[in-house]
Design an enzyme around this catalytic site. Sequence first.
Site, short mmCIF file in Angstrom:
data_model
loop_
_atom_site.label_atom_id
_atom_site.label_comp_id
_atom_site.label_asym_id
_atom_site.label_seq_id
_atom_site.Cartn_x
_atom_site.Cartn_y
_atom_site.Cartn_z
N ARG A 1 48.20 37.57 38.01
CA ARG A 1 46.96 36.88 38.36
C ARG A 1 46.57 35.83 37.32
NH1 ARG A 1 43.31 39.66 42.07
NH2 ARG A 1 44.72 40.59 43.57
N ARG B 1 40.06 33.59 38.82
CA ARG B 1 38.65 33.28 38.56
C ARG B 1 38.21 33.30 37.10
NH1 ARG B 1 36.80 37.57 42.83
NH2 ARG B 1 38.70 38.38 41.90
N ARG C 1 38.67 26.04 43.82
CA ARG C 1 38.37 26.95 44.92
C ARG C 1 37.13 26.47 45.67
NH1 ARG C 1 35.78 31.35 46.74
NH2 ARG C 1 36.96 33.20 47.36
N ASP D 1 48.88 35.03 48.25
CA ASP D 1 48.42 36.42 48.24
C ASP D 1 49.41 37.27 49.02
OD1 ASP D 1 45.77 37.90 47.39
OD2 ASP D 1 46.51 38.84 49.21
N TYR E 1 46.80 48.06 53.61
CA TYR E 1 45.76 47.12 54.08
C TYR E 1 45.75 47.01 55.61
CZ TYR E 1 44.79 45.67 49.32
OH TYR E 1 44.41 45.65 48.02
#
Length: 356
Positions: free
Chosen positions: A27, A31, A40, A77, A153
């Site tokens: 990652r 952010r 973003r 992702d 998921y």
Amino acid sequence: MAPLKNNVFLRALMREPVPYTPVWLMRQAGRYLPEYKQTRAQAGSFMGLAQNPDYACEVTLQPLRRFALDAAILFSDILTVPDAMGLGLQFMEGEGPRFDRVVRDEAQVQALTVPDMDRLRYVFDAVTLIRRELDGKVPLIGFSGSPWTLACYMVEGRGSSDYRQIKTMLYQRPDLLHRILKINAQAVQQYLNAQIRAGAQAVMIFDSWGGVLADGLFQQFSLDYTRLVLSGLIREHEGERIPAVVFTKGGGMWIEDIAKSGCDAVGVDWTVNLGEARRRTGDQVAFQGNLDPMALFGGDEAIRREARRVIDDFGPVGEGGHIFNLGHGISQFTPPEAVTSLVDEVHMYSRQAHTG
Ligand code: CP3
């Protein structure tokens, strides 16, 4: 494509001699970087970023402008694959990913198919663009979720704390789960191979939720399908070996099994001692990891001390076989200066350790 100027990451993966320990961070684009948040916002949403090759390329390169990282990882992702299966992926602000449709009953499982890879064209276009823009600076890593982690998921419909839905299926209707996992394995294999053809120089399989399975069931419901993916991967492209890394969060007790799955390197979290991991696997594979991401909140001195501890645990640097990383993704609250300290210490200390 331009020749590679820094191949230390690939050499370490193949357990060839290296001048220092290479480092990248799971990652690493995200952010904790203000420039990421800005791009973003421009893109409007996470999927807006991921589906636009220009934006995806921009955020992939952002951490490399700040830090002396030894590899780039495609910005995308793992959930792009179930999205392409038609499940409807959404990233809710402050809530994490969600699917509009789940795969839970017999009819939903029967309807599931391997998606047309054309629906993921935006990912492969991003890979090719990033390779061009990198201009050989460092290698580019492609990635996918493991069949099991994707299934978590798809069945839960979102992140879960107890995995109740997927484990209900596992214990009650294992046949349905095996069908999902088989389709996922085929999809992941095609997805990674398309990334390799587009220019990915190494691939990584994230089995982020393998560690929630019981011993015996991990091997059956996660590792067997990861092995199936690996068995059909392109391992050489344009004359270069394409190494594969398997990361299983919470998989420390299974590293002997994971090392035999056909991967080149095993990614481990911070609960594993790297020296012991090497002894247990008889140096058959390289290791990637494994600093606790929270160590980056300890301040400069603690970061440097903990980085040295990880390097010392692994053992002699020059032999290769260690890629420094975190034990899981970097927190969005990490101060960017902490990464500067970490990368500096890994490079400086491992060079010294190498030259004695
Ligand atoms: O490492 C990189 O820099 C490449 C990009 C990358 C992302 N996701 C971008 C992302 C990679 C390799 C992933 C993998 C991924 N995605 C995994 C496996 C790795 C792991 O962390 O275990 C998983 C489980 C996912 C699913 C996912 N995507 C979750 C659970 C979330 C929300 C959690 C969070 O941090 O908010 C995401 C969103 C996501 N994927 C973000 C990023 C940078 C943050 C979202 C944002 O910008 O709003």
